[in-house]
Design an enzyme around this catalytic site. Structure first.
Site, PDB file in Angstrom:
ATOM      1  N   HIS A  30       3.270   3.442  13.259  1.00  0.00           N
ATOM      2  CA  HIS A  30       2.347   4.452  13.556  1.00  0.00           C
ATOM      3  C   HIS A  30       2.634   5.526  14.432  1.00  0.00           C
ATOM      4  O   HIS A  30       1.729   6.101  15.333  1.00  0.00           O
ATOM      5  CB  HIS A  30       0.925   3.699  13.870  1.00  0.00           C
ATOM      6  CG  HIS A  30       0.523   3.113  12.909  1.00  0.00           C
ATOM      7  ND1 HIS A  30      -0.911   2.868  12.693  1.00  0.00           N
ATOM      8  CD2 HIS A  30       0.822   2.538  11.683  1.00  0.00           C
ATOM      9  CE1 HIS A  30      -1.306   2.239  11.862  1.00  0.00           C
ATOM     10  NE2 HIS A  30      -0.255   1.984  11.002  1.00  0.00           N
ATOM     11  N   ASP A  54       6.058   2.570   7.220  1.00  0.00           N
ATOM     12  CA  ASP A  54       4.781   1.964   6.970  1.00  0.00           C
ATOM     13  C   ASP A  54       3.962   2.903   5.930  1.00  0.00           C
ATOM     14  O   ASP A  54       3.405   3.641   6.421  1.00  0.00           O
ATOM     15  CB  ASP A  54       4.274   1.845   8.452  1.00  0.00           C
ATOM     16  CG  ASP A  54       2.715   1.103   8.172  1.00  0.00           C
ATOM     17  OD1 ASP A  54       2.313   0.564   7.033  1.00  0.00           O
ATOM     18  OD2 ASP A  54       1.863   1.230   9.217  1.00  0.00           O
ATOM     19  N   GLU A 113      -5.212   1.718   2.532  1.00  0.00           N
ATOM     20  CA  GLU A 113      -4.977   0.513   3.312  1.00  0.00           C
ATOM     21  C   GLU A 113      -5.381   0.823   4.619  1.00  0.00           C
ATOM     22  O   GLU A 113      -5.838  -0.113   5.540  1.00  0.00           O
ATOM     23  CB  GLU A 113      -3.736  -0.032   2.934  1.00  0.00           C
ATOM     24  CG  GLU A 113      -3.447  -1.478   3.890  1.00  0.00           C
ATOM     25  CD  GLU A 113      -2.985  -1.432   5.242  1.00  0.00           C
ATOM     26  OE1 GLU A 113      -3.069  -2.473   5.752  1.00  0.00           O
ATOM     27  OE2 GLU A 113      -2.637  -0.133   5.722  1.00  0.00           O
ATOM     28  N   GLU A 114      -4.703   1.970   5.071  1.00  0.00           N
ATOM     29  CA  GLU A 114      -4.709   2.321   6.691  1.00  0.00           C
ATOM     30  C   GLU A 114      -6.329   2.701   6.805  1.00  0.00           C
ATOM     31  O   GLU A 114      -6.383   3.037   8.363  1.00  0.00           O
ATOM     32  CB  GLU A 114      -3.678   3.402   6.556  1.00  0.00           C
ATOM     33  CG  GLU A 114      -2.254   3.428   6.574  1.00  0.00           C
ATOM     34  CD  GLU A 114      -1.635   2.690   7.606  1.00  0.00           C
ATOM     35  OE1 GLU A 114      -2.381   1.922   8.384  1.00  0.00           O
ATOM     36  OE2 GLU A 114      -0.455   2.359   7.519  1.00  0.00           O
ATOM     37  N   ASP A 135       4.193  -5.789   3.559  1.00  0.00           N
ATOM     38  CA  ASP A 135       3.863  -4.696   4.670  1.00  0.00           C
ATOM     39  C   ASP A 135       4.868  -4.829   5.656  1.00  0.00           C
ATOM     40  O   ASP A 135       5.895  -5.641   5.678  1.00  0.00           O
ATOM     41  CB  ASP A 135       2.294  -4.740   5.067  1.00  0.00           C
ATOM     42  CG  ASP A 135       1.922  -3.606   5.517  1.00  0.00           C
ATOM     43  OD1 ASP A 135       2.558  -2.782   6.077  1.00  0.00           O
ATOM     44  OD2 ASP A 135       0.548  -3.271   5.378  1.00  0.00           O
ATOM     45  N   HIS A 188       0.833  -1.198  -0.062  1.00  0.00           N
ATOM     46  CA  HIS A 188      -0.047   0.000   0.030  1.00  0.00           C
ATOM     47  C   HIS A 188       1.010   1.339  -0.071  1.00  0.00           C
ATOM     48  O   HIS A 188       1.895   1.401   0.694  1.00  0.00           O
ATOM     49  CB  HIS A 188      -1.268   0.025   1.069  1.00  0.00           C
ATOM     50  CG  HIS A 188      -0.507   0.245   2.651  1.00  0.00           C
ATOM     51  ND1 HIS A 188      -0.158   1.441   3.059  1.00  0.00           N
ATOM     52  CD2 HIS A 188      -0.013  -0.650   3.427  1.00  0.00           C
ATOM     53  CE1 HIS A 188       0.151   1.318   4.340  1.00  0.00           C
ATOM     54  NE2 HIS A 188       0.289  -0.011   4.450  1.00  0.00           N
TER      55      HIS A 188
END
Length: 371
Positions: free
Chosen positions: A316, A172, A204-205, A227, A63
């Protein structure tokens, strides 16, 4: 050696969920000379297709989107309020620089209530995202020249080397975008067994939305999610909590919160890694999910799906960290795994039970019986 200048450009390009235009343009520039065909579907996923000998379809999904924010209010003093796009760890946001992508890019600083005037009980609590604001240093009149409700906000961080690692915003999942591009470069002159659909997905998130859309029209027979995963190998962690560790190689996903990888794919990747001397570790992530889940279940016939993950610290958060050797091992494993899919017997008709699959012998076709 890794092409760190390309990785830097990929990580630093803005592209929060639903606003992937700039990172998509970069991906298109990189893959147009590597694939037989490149297209962008209606959702904005980039699909680079390499033709193989047999018209079976292999989908790899990485992604493009990054976690970020979106402006939902401008107050009378020009401070911005926002909503999150994707999941943030709020304790890392105080005094971080961000970029508001309006009619021009505007730098801002995330602010909240100063600790000096917090009540004692407030100091012990994690400040919720709803209490943060963005300070651009401008009046409301000046802010509204450039910024509107609905403009996206990304983190302002550059990629640098630190020890054997790299740190940046958006590793990410921009590290996987990089890995997939470099894998295409490596496979460019190879005779692939099956058609490869290298898919750079959007959104995607916020729920695997791009992957779900792309799987519907690709309808793969085999699938690889690409990922990052948690590297909880820091002070205070217990061995059984670590998931993965930096520097211990590419992670072969067994399960996460959204998928149980096909055990045939898990063992296929283990065999490929062993044959090529590729350093790997096993990944069992208790929560969270990736595009692998969409690949596995949203095609017309389902897919034999697994995933290769890059261990990541500080996921994140405002800045994340990956090990350069892990990135290289992931490229090696993905390229080898795509190139040998036709050498294994993927049927469920073998002689071995599921508990015995690791010791399965070669079948008459020269592959393995995996059941």
């Amino acid at each position: 050696m890794l092409n760190l200048s390309l990785l830097k450009a990929i990580c630093e390009a803005p592209g929060v969920s639903g606003f992937e235009r700039r990172i998509r343009e970069l991906v298109l520039r990189e893959v147009k000379s590597l694939a037989d065909e490149v297209k962008v579907d209606n959702m904005g996923n980039v699909i680079a297709i390499m033709k193989g000998r047999v018209p079976k379809r292999v989908m790899v999904a990485a992604h493009m989107d990054e976690i970020g924010f979106i402006v939902n209010h401008i107050d009378e003093k020009g401070f911005l309020r926002f909503l999150p796009l994707g999941g943030f760890d709020p304790k890392t946001l105080t005094a971080q620089r961000v970029i508001i992508h309006g009619r021009k890019d505007v730098i801002g600083v995330l602010g909240c209530k100063p600790i000096h005037i917090m009540k004692p009980e407030e100091r012990k609590q994690v400040i919720p995202i709803s209490e943060y604001f963005v300070d651009t240093g401008m009046t409301k009149e000046d802010v509204e020249k450039w910024i509107r409700i609905g403009d996206p906000i990304s983190r302002e961080r550059e990629l640098i080397e630190i020890g054997d690692c790299v740190t940046s915003k958006s590793l990410d999942n921009r590290v996987s975008v990089f890995i997939l591009i470099e894998t295409l470069r490596r496979l460019k002159d190879q005779d692939l067994p099956y058609d490869l659909y290298a898919t750079f997905t959007v959104q995607e998130e916020v729920g695997l939305r791009g992957a779900i859309g792309s799987v519907g029209h690709i309808d793969p027979d085999f699938g690889f999610g690409l990922d990052v995963t948690i590297a909880y190998d820091v002070p205070g962690s217990s061995a059984h909590e670590s998931v993965t560790s930096l520097g211990e190689g590419a992670a072969i996903k067994i399960l996460d919160g959204s998928v149980i990888s096909d055990y045939r794919m898990v063992n296929y990747l283990k065999e490929v890694a062993k044959a090529d001397g590729i350093k790997t570790q096993m990944e069992l992530l208790p929560a969270g999910g990736t595009d692998t889940a969409a690949i596995q279940r949203y095609g017309n016939k389902g897919a034999i799906a697994g995933a290769i993950s890059t261990p990541l610290r500080n996921m994140h958060q405002s800045i994340e960290m990956a090990h350069q050797e892990d990135i290289e091992h992931t490229i090696n494993l993905l390229a080898a795994g795509i190139g040998r899919l036709d050498t294994y017997d993927w049927d469920f008709s073998g002689q071995h039970g599921q508990g015995e699959h690791q010791d399965a012998g070669k079948s008459a076709s020269g592959g393995y019986d995996w059941l």
